[in-house]
Write a protein that holds these residues in place. Structure first.
Motif, PDB file in Angstrom:
ATOM      1  N   THR B 549       0.834  -1.198   0.000  1.00  0.00           N
ATOM      2  CA  THR B 549       0.000   0.000   0.000  1.00  0.00           C
ATOM      3  C   THR B 549       0.868   1.246   0.000  1.00  0.00           C
ATOM      4  O   THR B 549       0.622   2.214  -0.734  1.00  0.00           O
ATOM      5  CB  THR B 549      -0.918   0.010   1.233  1.00  0.00           C
ATOM      6  N   MET B 550       1.935   1.188   0.798  1.00  0.00           N
ATOM      7  CA  MET B 550       2.848   2.327   0.903  1.00  0.00           C
ATOM      8  C   MET B 550       3.472   2.623  -0.457  1.00  0.00           C
ATOM      9  O   MET B 550       3.574   3.785  -0.873  1.00  0.00           O
ATOM     10  CB  MET B 550       3.927   2.001   1.948  1.00  0.00           C
ATOM     11  N   VAL B 551       3.884   1.557  -1.150  1.00  0.00           N
ATOM     12  CA  VAL B 551       4.504   1.739  -2.473  1.00  0.00           C
ATOM     13  C   VAL B 551       3.511   2.429  -3.429  1.00  0.00           C
ATOM     14  O   VAL B 551       3.860   3.388  -4.110  1.00  0.00           O
ATOM     15  CB  VAL B 551       4.967   0.374  -3.040  1.00  0.00           C
ATOM     16  N   HIS B 552       2.263   1.933  -3.403  1.00  0.00           N
ATOM     17  CA  HIS B 552       1.243   2.542  -4.265  1.00  0.00           C
ATOM     18  C   HIS B 552       1.025   4.006  -3.908  1.00  0.00           C
ATOM     19  O   HIS B 552       0.861   4.845  -4.792  1.00  0.00           O
ATOM     20  CB  HIS B 552      -0.086   1.773  -4.140  1.00  0.00           C
ATOM     21  N   LEU B 553       0.996   4.289  -2.622  1.00  0.00           N
ATOM     22  CA  LEU B 553       0.797   5.671  -2.180  1.00  0.00           C
ATOM     23  C   LEU B 553       1.931   6.560  -2.695  1.00  0.00           C
ATOM     24  O   LEU B 553       1.709   7.682  -3.152  1.00  0.00           O
ATOM     25  CB  LEU B 553       0.734   5.744  -0.648  1.00  0.00           C
TER      26      LEU B 553
END
Lengths: 125, 693
Positions: B549-553
Motif C-alpha cells: 500500500t505504501m509503495v502505491h501511495l
C-alpha cells in the motif's frame, strides 16, 4: 420439554439456583429437578437425561468430578451440558473438572445474571 | 703441719715397732694411694653436690611450669584434653575429661585407650584404634562429631579433634585428643528443628484454615448475594412504588431498594476480601500457580489503566495519564498478576486523591531493568509509613480505626509486594504528605535480542488494550459522522475491527473526521476518492498489505504528499517508510502528537502552537525532507547526540526526533535524559526518497 438438574448439598444454593432459573420460564419450557448429593444427582441425571446440570464439587456420597465422569461415560448423555460450581481461583479444580468433561465453570459466589446468561445460551443452542 | 705428715709419722712410728723395712715401703705406697683416693672422693663429692644443686634448680623450674600447665589443663573443665602415646595408651587425662566423662585420671592413664570411650556399637566391630586415629586425622584439622560414653554409661555428644603430638626432638610421640561437650548445641539444634517443624505445621494449618474458611464462606455468601439480587429484581418489577403512589410509600420503596443495594455492595466487598485473603495465603505458602509469559509492560499497563477507567470516571478533577516509551519493554512474568499489581496501585491512588493527576510511567533503566511508577497528587502519607504500608492490614490515614473506616481490604499492597518480589523485583513508596505519593517497582527486562522476536506476539496482545473501550456503533456508520469539511480527515487502514473502533473514537474525540478501510486495496480507493489529510496504516493486512500500500501511495503523485503514520506490531514496522512509524500497542499521546504535527504541516489552522524541534542526525544525516509536515512547525535544529543531549540538559522543551537507524546505538542514559520530552521515531529512509511538501 427440557430437564434441568441441580445437584448441591446446600439447600439454599439449590433454592437460589431454582429461583434464578425462573427468569427463563417465559423463554423456555423446562422442568427443574434437584438432588442433595452426588449419588442422587447421578441417578436423576441418568433417569431424566437433562439438557443442563448444575453440579457442586464437594458433596456427600459422590463428589462432582465423579458424577461428571460417570455422566461422560454414558454415551446416551452426550447432549447433557454440565456446569460446575467451583471456588474462585482453584486452577487445579478447573483442570480436574475439564479432564472429566465439565462444559462450563461458574465460580462461587456467582452472580445470578451469570447463571441466567449461561443457561439461556445452553438451552437455546 | 700437714695432718698427713702427722699420720705418716705416727704410722712410721708404729712400723718402727712392728714391721721390717720392706713392710714399711709397701705401707708407704698404700698410704699414698689412700691419700689419692681421699682427694678424688672430695672432688667427686663437690661435683655431686654441685650437680645435685643444679638438678634441684631444674626440677623446681619444671615443677613450676608443670603447675602452670596443670592449671591450664584443669581450668579447661569444659574441654576434655587427652594425650595418648603411639600405642593409644592414655598418658594424660585432664580435669575437663574427668568431669565430662566421669573417670578419674588414675583410672584411665595407662589402662584405657580412646577407643574405650566410645559406644562400641557406634562402629563396625572391626574398628581398631589405628582406624579411629586414621579416621580422625585423615582430614587436616577436621573435627569429628562423635558420641562418647561416660563411665556411668550415658552418651555424650562431642566434637573431637585429634592432632599428632611431637616430642622435643620433633619425633612423633603420640596424639592429643581434644573433645568438647556439644550437648547444649545439640539441644538447641533439636529445639530449633522442632520449632521449625511446628512452625511449618502451623503455617500449613493457617493456609489450610484460610483456604477452607474462605471456601466455606463462599457458600453463605453466594446465598446472601444471590438472594439479595433476586429480591432486588423482584421488588423492582412487582412491588416498587410507582409515581402514582403516595409519598410515604415511595419513600419506603426507595429505602428498600437502597438497603438491598447496600447488601449487594457489601457482599461484593466481602467477596473481594475473601479472594484477597486466599490469594495472599496461596502466595505466602508457595502454593500459587504462576503463569510466566513474555509480554510488553506497556500492554499490561494499558490493560490496568483500562480496568480502572470506571473508578476514575467518578473523579472529575483527576486525570489518569500514562507516560510510556514507544519501544516495547519486554518482561518474562505472570501477566495477570502484574496487571493485578498495577490495578491495585491505581485503585489505591484513586482512593486518596481529590484533584490533580495519577500518572503511570515506565522508565527503562540502563542496567537491563525497568522501573514502573504510579505517581499521584493525592494526600500522600507520612514518610515513616513508607515501609509499613506494605504490611498486612496496614493502611495510611487511620489514626483512629473506629472513625477512619478503611477503604479496601488492607491486603492489596501486601499482595503487590509478594508478586513483585516473586519476579525478582522491588517495590517501594515515597511521599510528601499533602502533595502526593509515588509507588515504584522494578522488574528485570528480557534481553534486547528477544524483544524484537516478541514484537509480533505483542500485536496479538494489543487487542486486549482496546477490549474494554466502549463499543462504538459500527465503524462505517461513524466514518463520516462529522462532515464539516474544514476539519482534517483521517483515513485509518487496519484490518482489526477493534483497532478501527478504537482509533475512530480516539480521532473523533480530537475533532477529526475519520474514515476506515479494512485492507490496503480499500484504503487506496478511499484515499483516491476522498484525499484524506492523514493516513494511519497497519502492515499485516489481507488483500494488499501495508508495505505494498505504501509503495502505491508513493507512486501516485496525488497521494504521495499525504503524511502516513505506520501503526504496526510487526518487528520491522519502522523499515517501511511513511512519515512516522509507531509500534503497537498504541501510545495514545505519541500518536496524537505525531498527528497534530503532521497535520500542522498541511493546515496551519489547527491552533497548535509552534514547537521547537531537535533532530538527531546520526548515524544517518537527516535531510530536511525527512521531517515531513513538521518542517514548518518551528525551529528545527539538526545535531548529533552530544549536541542534542547538551541542549536537552540546558532545558530544551519541545520535540526530539530520532531516526530509526539510531535506535540501537543509543543507550539507556540517552533515553532517560529524553524521558520528559516528546520523542518521534522517524522511519528509515526509503530507497526512492519521496518529495514531501
Amino acid at each position: 420439554m427440557f430437564k434441568v438438574v441441580i445437584v448441591d448439598d446446600e439447600v439454599h444454593i439449590r433454592a437460589l439456583l431454582e429461583q434464578t432459573m425462573e427468569e427463563l420460564e417465559e423463554e423456555f419450557e423446562f422442568e427443574i429437578l434437584t438432588a442433595a448429593n452426588g449419588g442422587d444427582g447421578l441417578a436423576a441425571i441418568q433417569r431424566e437425561h437433562p439438557r443442563l446440570v448444575f453440579l457442586d464439587v464437594m458433596m456427600p456420597v459422590m463428589n462432582g468430578y465423579d458424577v461428571c465422569a460417570a455422566v461422560r461415560a454414558d454415551s446416551s448423555l452426550d447432549e447433557t451440558k454440565v456446569v460446575m460450581l467451583t471456588a474462585k481461583g482453584q486452577e487445579t479444580d478447573r483442570q480436574r473438572g475439564m479432564s472429566v468433561g465439565v462444559n462450563h465453570f461458574i465460580t462461587k459466589p456467582f452472580d445470578p445474571d451469570e447463571i441466567v446468561n449461561l443457561a439461556r445460551e445452553i438451552l437455546g443452542s | 703441719m700437714d695432718p698427713m705428715d702427722f699420720d705418716q709419722n705416727g704410722m712410721a712410728r708404729l712400723g718402727l715397732v712392728s714391721f721390717n723395712e720392706e713392710e714399711v715401703s709397701s705401707t708407704n705406697r698404700l698410704r699414698q694411694e689412700i691419700r689419692t683416693l681421699h682427694q678424688a672422693a672430695e672432688i667427686t663429692a663437690d661435683l655431686v653436690i654441685h650437680q645435685f644443686e643444679k638438678t634441684e634448680a631444674i626440677l623446681a623450674k619444671f615443677q613450676a611450669t608443670s603447675g602452670q600447665l596443670q592449671a591450664v589443663l584443669d581450668a579447661a573443665s569444659q574441654i576434655a584434653i587427652i594425650a595418648t602415646d603411639l600405642t593409644g595408651s592414655i598418658t594424660l587425662f585432664n580435669r575437663g575429661a574427668e568431669v565430662m566423662l566421669g573417670y578419674l585420671a588414675c583410672e584411665v592413664i595407662g589402662r584405657m585407650t580412646p577407643l574405650d570411650l566410645h559406644h562400641i556399637e557406634d562402629f563396625s566391630s572391626s574398628v581398631t584404634l589405628e582406624k579411629l586415629i586414621h579416621l580422625a586425622t585423615s582430614e587436616q584439622g577436621a573435627i569429628q562429631e562423635w558420641l562418647y560414653r561416660r563411665k556411668d554409661g550415658q552418651s555424650l555428644p562431642v566434637t573431637v579433634s585429634v592432632t599428632p603430638l611431637l616430642g622435643s626432638n620433633r619425633h612423633h610421640v603420640g596424639f592429643l585428643w581434644v573433645a568438647m561437650d556439644i550437648t547444649p548445641l545439640k539441644q538447641a539444634e533439636e529445639q530449633l528443628r522442632r520449632s521449625n517443624v511446628e512452625l511449618q505445621r502451623l503455617d500449613k494449618l493457617k493456609s489450610d484454615l484460610l483456604s477452607s474458611v474462605s471456601h466455606e464462606l463462599r457458600t453463605p455468601l453466594t446465598s446472601i448475594r444471590g438472594f439479595a439480587q433476586l429480591i432486588r429484581r423482584e421488588f423492582d418489577r412487582t412491588f416498587a412504588a410507582t409515581p402514582e403512589d403516595d409519598v410515604k410509600r415511595r419513600t419506603k420503596s426507595s429505602r428498600i431498594q437502597d438497603n438491598l443495594d447496600i447488601i449487594l455492595t457489601e457482599s461484593e466487598r466481602l467477596t473481594r476480601l475473601i479472594n484477597e485473603v486466599l490469594d495472599l495465603a496461596k502466595i505466602e505458602s508457595g502454593r500459587i500457580e504462576w503463569h510466566k509469559v513474555h509480554f510488553s509492560l506497556q500492554e499490561a499497563i494499558l490493560q490496568a489503566v483500562n480496568a480502572v477507567q470506571g473508578q476514575f470516571a467518578g473523579l472529575a478533577n483527576v486525570a489518569l495519564e500514562t507516560n510510556l516509551p514507544s519501544s516495547p519493554l519486554m518482561v518474562d512474568a505472570d501477566k495477570d498478576r502484574m496487571v493485578q499489581v498495577l490495578v491495585n496501585l491505581l485503585n489505591n491512588a484513586a482512593k486518596f486523591i481529590q484533584a490533580g493527576y495519577v500518572r503511570v510511567s515506565a522508565i527503562r533503566q540502563p542496567d537491563g531493568w525497568v522501573r514502573v511508577e504510579v505517581q499521584d497528587t493525592g494526600c500522600g502519607f507520612p514518610p515513616e509509613q513508607a515501609e509499613t504500608i506494605f504490611d498486612k492490614f496496614q493502611q495510611v490515614h487511620r489514626n483512629d480505626t473506629l472513625v477512619d473506616k478503611p477503604q479496601g481490604t488492607g491486603l492489596g499492597l501486601s499482595i503487590c509486594r509478594e508478586i513483585v518480589l516473586f519476579h525478582g523485583g522491588r517495590i517501594w513508596a515515597t511521599s510528601v504528605p499533602g502533595q502526593g505519593s509515588t509507588f515504584s517497582l522494578t522488574l528485570p527486562l528480557l534481553a534486547q535480542s528477544e524483544e524484537s522476536d516478541l514484537m509480533a506476539e505483542s500485536e496479538l496482545l494489543s487487542n486486549h488494550t482496546i477490549h474494554d473501550t466502549p463499543v462504538a456503533p459500527s465503524v462505517n456508520e461513524c466514518s463520516e459522522q462529522n462532515t464539516q469539511k474544514s476539519l482534517p480527515l483521517v483515513l485509518v487502514i487496519d484490518d482489526d475491527a477493534n483497532v478501527c473502533t478504537y482509533l475512530n473514537l480516539l480521532f473523533l474525540e480530537q475533532g477529526y473526521r475519520v474514515m476506515t478501510a479494512r485492507d490496503g486495496q480499500e484504503g487506496l480507493e478511499m484515499a483516491r476518492l476522498h484525499h484524506p489529510d492523514l493516513i494511519t496504516l497497519d502492515l499485516a493486512m489481507p488483500v494488499l498489505d501495508g508495505r505494498q500500500t505504501m509503495v502505491h501511495l508513493h507512486q501516485d503523485p496525488k497521494l504521495s504528499q499525504i503524511p502516513v503514520i505506520v501503526l504496526s506490531a510487526m518487528p520491522d514496522f519502522d523499515q517501511v517508510g511513511g512519515s512516522v512509524a509507531m509500534s503497537k500497542p498504541i501510545d495514545e499521546q505519541r500518536l496524537l502528537l505525531g498527528m497534530r504535527l503532521l497535520l500542522l504541516g498541511r493546515k496551519q489552522d489547527l491552533g497548535v502552537e509552534s514547537m521547537p524541534c531537535l533532530a538527531l542526525n546520526e548515524p544517518v544525516p537527516l535531510a530536511s525532507n525527512r521531517l515531513p509536515g513538521i518542517i514548518r512547525v518551528g525551529d528545527v535544529v539538526y545535531c548529533d547526540r552530544e549536541e542534542l543531549l547538551r541542549r536537552v540538559g540546558e532545558g530544551f522543551k519541545g520535540l526530539v526526533t530520532v531516526p530509526t537507524e539510531a535506535l540501537h546505538s543509543m543507550d539507556g542514559t540517552f533515553w532517560e535524559q529524553l524521558s520528559s520530552l516528546d520523542v518521534l521515531i522517524l522511519p528509515a529512509a526509503q530507497k526512492e526518497e519521496i518529495d514531501y511538501v
